[in-house]
Design a protein around this motif. Structure first.
Motif, short mmCIF file in Angstrom:
data_model
loop_
_atom_site.label_atom_id
_atom_site.label_comp_id
_atom_site.label_asym_id
_atom_site.label_seq_id
_atom_site.Cartn_x
_atom_site.Cartn_y
_atom_site.Cartn_z
N TYR A 36 7.44 -10.15 8.10
CA TYR A 36 8.09 -8.93 8.59
C TYR A 36 8.33 -7.94 7.45
N MET A 37 8.90 -8.45 6.35
CA MET A 37 9.24 -7.55 5.24
C MET A 37 8.01 -6.93 4.61
N ARG A 38 6.90 -7.65 4.63
CA ARG A 38 5.68 -7.12 4.02
C ARG A 38 5.12 -5.91 4.77
N ARG A 39 5.62 -5.63 5.93
CA ARG A 39 5.15 -4.47 6.70
C ARG A 39 5.94 -3.20 6.40
N PHE A 40 6.82 -3.27 5.38
CA PHE A 40 7.63 -2.11 5.00
C PHE A 40 7.39 -1.78 3.53
N TRP A 41 7.69 -0.54 3.15
CA TRP A 41 7.66 -0.15 1.74
C TRP A 41 8.94 -0.64 1.06
N HIS A 42 8.80 -1.15 -0.17
CA HIS A 42 9.94 -1.61 -0.95
C HIS A 42 9.82 -1.12 -2.39
N PRO A 43 10.93 -0.80 -3.05
CA PRO A 43 10.87 -0.60 -4.49
C PRO A 43 10.72 -1.96 -5.17
N VAL A 44 9.85 -2.04 -6.15
CA VAL A 44 9.62 -3.33 -6.82
C VAL A 44 10.10 -3.35 -8.26
N CYS A 45 10.22 -2.18 -8.88
CA CYS A 45 10.76 -2.10 -10.23
C CYS A 45 11.08 -0.65 -10.54
N MET A 46 11.69 -0.42 -11.69
CA MET A 46 11.94 0.94 -12.15
C MET A 46 10.71 1.46 -12.89
N GLY A 145 11.85 7.77 -10.31
CA GLY A 145 12.16 6.69 -11.24
C GLY A 145 12.01 5.29 -10.69
N LEU A 146 11.56 5.14 -9.45
CA LEU A 146 11.31 3.83 -8.86
C LEU A 146 9.83 3.68 -8.52
N ILE A 147 9.33 2.46 -8.59
CA ILE A 147 7.96 2.15 -8.17
C ILE A 147 8.05 1.46 -6.81
N PHE A 148 7.45 2.08 -5.79
CA PHE A 148 7.44 1.54 -4.44
C PHE A 148 6.08 0.90 -4.16
N ALA A 149 6.09 -0.17 -3.36
CA ALA A 149 4.84 -0.85 -3.02
C ALA A 149 4.83 -1.25 -1.56
N TYR A 150 3.63 -1.30 -1.00
CA TYR A 150 3.42 -1.84 0.34
C TYR A 150 2.57 -3.09 0.20
N MET A 151 3.10 -4.25 0.67
CA MET A 151 2.47 -5.54 0.45
C MET A 151 1.94 -6.17 1.73
N GLY A 152 1.76 -5.37 2.78
CA GLY A 152 1.26 -5.88 4.04
C GLY A 152 -0.21 -5.60 4.24
N PRO A 153 -0.73 -5.84 5.45
CA PRO A 153 -2.15 -5.56 5.73
C PRO A 153 -2.44 -4.07 5.55
N PRO A 154 -3.49 -3.72 4.83
CA PRO A 154 -3.78 -2.29 4.58
C PRO A 154 -3.94 -1.48 5.86
N ASP A 155 -4.49 -2.08 6.92
CA ASP A 155 -4.71 -1.31 8.14
C ASP A 155 -3.45 -1.13 8.97
N ALA A 156 -2.33 -1.73 8.52
CA ALA A 156 -1.06 -1.58 9.24
C ALA A 156 -0.02 -0.83 8.41
N GLU A 157 -0.48 -0.12 7.36
CA GLU A 157 0.45 0.60 6.47
C GLU A 157 1.26 1.65 7.23
N PRO A 158 2.61 1.57 7.16
CA PRO A 158 3.44 2.57 7.85
C PRO A 158 3.67 3.79 6.99
N PRO A 159 4.15 4.88 7.57
CA PRO A 159 4.56 6.02 6.73
C PRO A 159 5.69 5.60 5.80
N PHE A 160 5.75 6.19 4.63
CA PHE A 160 6.90 5.97 3.76
C PHE A 160 8.08 6.72 4.36
N PRO A 161 9.22 6.06 4.58
CA PRO A 161 10.34 6.74 5.25
C PRO A 161 11.11 7.66 4.31
N GLU A 162 10.92 8.94 4.48
CA GLU A 162 11.63 9.95 3.66
C GLU A 162 12.96 10.27 4.34
N TRP A 163 13.94 9.40 4.19
CA TRP A 163 15.22 9.63 4.85
C TRP A 163 15.78 11.00 4.48
#
Length: 501
Positions: A36-46, A145-163
């Motif tokens: 589930y979590m791999r289908r979302f964008w996450h910051p992985v480091c600074m 200042g953050l590095i974001f990554a998407y770690m899920g299936p490439p064909d299921a990449e969601p938009p990055f949520p710009e809150w």
């Protein structure tokens, strides 16, 4: 199930520790939460962690290497080289990609093998070999200042949520990146964000032993109103994709402080002003902390996100930008493992001492016992908290509600919160959803009748969430004007009722 024996000195009957909850806590590849979590964008480091050498990372149990190549592209690759398994953390960053130290294979940021060092005259064979392998890679980019990554299936990449379109809501806002390691499972760190009652004990100055303050209480930053027990309302919003944690506290007999914290599946939390003293009337104050709880593995995680700095949010000017960064924070130093008497800002990233692996081995362990903070309370629940041993009270409702929302999302019983449902929602709202996060101080006099006071503050809290929901189809200044006007009308109506009574 063995019946609970509630008898004096009955430890024998409670000395067997059940298993943890694997559905919500385990995050490796193939696990329900991990997938589930791999289908979302996450910051992985600074971004500051990307220097002239690669950065070894572990995220959701996967060993990775992050780097910025000399052309400026961000790479996030599986750590072990596809050739013979040597770690790319010892690789050399190239103009394009990274070269493995062992045999000189070069990989681009998308995992393409760019070069295989075959002997002269056999280059064609090398090119053929290069086309036959690919290094595991994830898409990554830099933002404030953050590095974001998407770690899920490439064909299921969601938009990055710009809150709120860009995570800022006022001119002059500055997003200052931070990353704080936590020696425990991700969920108990996220639970803490939905636990709005714990500041009444953990962050209260009166509970510090012997006056040995360690920067862990709201009293120390002049925000004692945050130590007042809140009357909480937990309301699922965005069709069960997120939770509004709305709490009303008495800042004074004249002012009611209503803070709405926003928890978003699976691991994002948006926090209103943390140093609010409740002395001045305030409508719709916004983000002060934007934070993801990112699993490192099942027994470690990190709080990583932004402190929002600027006069628009930090109206009392108590924030300290120099103390926000790698393993540091200015918002109660007890959030982090590496509390030190020195000022954090004088360190360079590579000079920082290692994060202690045993929290009892820290040089300031006794001081942490005298003035514990979030870090101590959270990690001491065991490396993975055992939910079966908990005995919840009414004020724990938020974290239990959030756990249920996670289960509904994992099991597909709430289609709106599935990865597909989330991605479609983000597309429908242009990738920029609105947040419920807000801090509000309303001039509503306290009632002398306790039952009336309780009813009034609960009504005010629910009305604020209703107002925010009504404004969810609006954007920017139009939304802000609507919310502020509605809150002023709410204040006037409740003040009139108070005057009549």
């Amino acid at each position: 199930m063995t019946e609970k024996k509630l008898i004096p000195y009955g430890g024998y009957y409670t000395n067997r520790i059940p298993d943890h909850d694997p559905e919500l806590t385990e995050v490796g590849p193939g696990t329900p939460m991990g997938e589930y979590m791999r289908r979302f964008w996450h910051p992985v480091c600074m971004a500051a962690e990307l220097t002239d050498t690669p950065r070894f990372l572990k995220i959701m149990g996967e060993e990775l290497v992050a780097f910025r190549d000399k052309s400026g592209q961000i790479g996030l690759l599986h750590a072990h080289c596809a050739h013979r398994g040597a770690s790319l953390e010892y690789g050399a960053i190239q103009e394009k990609g990274i070269m493995c130290c062992y045999h000189g294979m070069v990989f681009d940021v998308d995992g393409t093998c760019l070069h295989v060092p075959y002997p002269k005259g056999e280059e064609a064979e090398g090119e053929k070999y290069a086309c036959s392998i690919r290094q595991g890679a994830y898409k990554a980019f830099e933002r404030h200042g953050l590095i974001f990554a998407y770690m899920g299936p490439p064909d299921a990449e969601p938009p990055f949520p710009e809150w709120e379109e860009n995570f800022t809501v006022m001119p002059g806002d500055e997003l200052v990146a931070f990353s704080n390691f936590q020696h425990c499972n991700w969920l108990q760190v996220q639970d803490n964000a939905a636990d709005n009652f714990h500041p009444t004990a953990l962050h209260a100055a009166k509970n510090v032993v012997g006056g040995n303050y360690q920067g862990t209480t709201f009293d120390e930053v002049g925000a004692a109103s945050m130590e007042v027990a809140p009357d909480m309302q937990f309301i699922p919003v965005h069709n069960g994709r997120s939770l509004a944690c709305a709490g009303a506290r008495r800042a004074s007999k004249d002012n009611l402080f209503i803070r709405v914290q926003h928890q978003v599946l699976p691991n994002l939390s948006l926090h209103a002003y943390t140093s609010e003293d409740g002395a001045q009337q305030k409508f719709f104050s916004r983000f002060h902390i934007v934070r993801w709880t990112v699993p490192v593995d099942d027994q470690n995680s990190k709080m990583i996100g932004w402190r929002v700095m600027g006069p628009g949010i930090d109206t009392r000017a108590v924030g300290n930008k120099e103390m926000v960064g790698y393993e540091t924070i200015d918002f109660l130093e007890g959030q982090v493992a590496m509390r030190r008497p020195e000022r954090f800002g004088q360190y360079k990233l590579d000079d920082l001492p290692p994060i202690p692996s045993d929290h009892r081995a820290r040089h300031n362990y006794k001081e942490c016992q005298q003035a514990p903070g979030d870090y101590e309370a959270i990690i001491s629940q065991r490396p993975i908290a055992v939910h079966a041993l908990e005995n919840p009270t009414k004020f724990d409702a938020g974290l239990y509600m959030f756990r249920k929302m996670l289960r509904d999302a994992l099991r597909g019983s709430n289609p709106a919160a599935t990865p597909e449902g989330f991605a479609q929602w983000l597309k429908d709202c242009g990738g920029a959803p609105n947040s419920y996060c807000s801090g509000n101080v309303l001039a509503i006099p306290e009632s002398e009748d306790l039952a009336q006071e309780v009813a009034r503050r609960r009504h005010a809290t629910r009305e604020i969430v209703r107002i925010l929901t009504s404004a969810d189809n609006l954007k920017g200044s139009e939304r802000e004007a609507f919310v502020k006007q509605s809150m002023q009308e709410l204040q006037q109506s409740l003040s009139a009722v108070a005057a009549e009574s």
